[in-house]
Design a protein around this motif. Structure first.
Motif, PDB file in Angstrom:
ATOM      1  N   SER A 284       0.818  -1.211   0.000  1.00 15.46           N
ATOM      2  CA  SER A 284       0.000   0.000   0.000  1.00 15.46           C
ATOM      3  C   SER A 284       0.855   1.265   0.000  1.00 15.46           C
ATOM      4  N   ARG A 285       0.617   2.107  -0.955  1.00 17.01           N
ATOM      5  CA  ARG A 285       1.324   3.390  -1.032  1.00 17.01           C
ATOM      6  C   ARG A 285       0.939   4.285   0.147  1.00 17.01           C
ATOM      7  N   GLY A 286      -0.328   4.188   0.570  1.00 14.14           N
ATOM      8  CA  GLY A 286      -0.790   4.997   1.694  1.00 14.14           C
ATOM      9  C   GLY A 286      -0.064   4.665   2.982  1.00 14.14           C
ATOM     10  N   VAL A 287       0.180   3.383   3.220  1.00 14.97           N
ATOM     11  CA  VAL A 287       0.903   2.960   4.425  1.00 14.97           C
ATOM     12  C   VAL A 287       2.350   3.457   4.354  1.00 14.97           C
ATOM     13  N   ALA A 288       2.965   3.347   3.182  1.00  9.68           N
ATOM     14  CA  ALA A 288       4.331   3.845   3.011  1.00  9.68           C
ATOM     15  C   ALA A 288       4.387   5.359   3.231  1.00  9.68           C
TER      16      ALA A 288
END
Length: 196
Positions: free
Chosen positions: A47-51
């Motif tokens: 997930s890009r959001g988590v990164a």
């Protein structure tokens, strides 16, 4: 507000207006969180959001220096035969290097991996290439880029191709002396941290 429960297999994140606050705040954002950047394991998600959340929390804790830690190899090849020669010289001496390392929208020609902290770089090496000699504004842009990277915590070493072609041993010695100095400083820092 972010909440982190270590006992759960999944992170419990309660985000209350966080995205809006981060993108619309005019003066400051205050973060109250039991979730720390090191709690987020990016190997468990794509997930890009988590990164992005991990990077945001790291920035909140460490300021602009956190941006320098986010340097990643771009997978691009070296820009010139000169860079390839410098890379080969470094590898011949046992250094692990990555060409074209991306840092906060910039690229560093060669990133030398810190042998004591493999996820980070000990030194960024800049080589003057065809674009450097092509225009005065390219030289100014390179100087400004170096200044910004140094403000982000990077150590930068520049190698001039003319020096390399005339007498490669002199720039090699300077480069290796600087690398050895930085490595010793990293070892000393590790020893101090272990003793605390």
């Amino acid at each position: 507000m972010l909440k982190y429960e270590k006992d759960f297999k999944i992170y419990c994140l309660i985000i209350w207006g966080g995205i809006v606050a981060a993108s619309r705040a005019r003066h400051e954002v205050r973060i109250f969180s039991s979730l720390r950047p090191e709690h987020i394991d990016l190997t468990r998600t794509k997930s890009r959001g988590v990164a992005d959340l991990k990077a945001y929390l790291d920035f909140a804790l460490n300021g602009p220096r956190a941006l320098a830690k986010q340097a990643l190899p771009t997978g691009r090849e070296p820009d010139s035969p000169f860079e390839i020669m410098v890379i080969n010289s470094l590898r011949d001496h046992g250094w692990i290097v990555h060409p074209q390392v991306g840092v906060s929208g910039y690229r560093i020609d060669i990133g030398v991996v810190n042998p004591h902290e493999p996820g980070s770089y000990l030194l960024g090496i800049e080589c003057d290439g065809a674009t450097y000699h092509s225009a005065a504004n390219a030289r100014d842009r390179d100087r400004l880029r170096q200044m910004i990277l140094e403000q982000l915590g990077w150590k930068i070493h520049r190698i001039w191709s003319t020096d390399w072609w005339l007498n490669p041993e002199t720039p090699k010695k300077k480069m290796f002396d600087y690398l050895n100095e930085l490595e010793q400083a990293a070892v000393d820092k590790d020893l101090i941290e272990e003793s605390v």
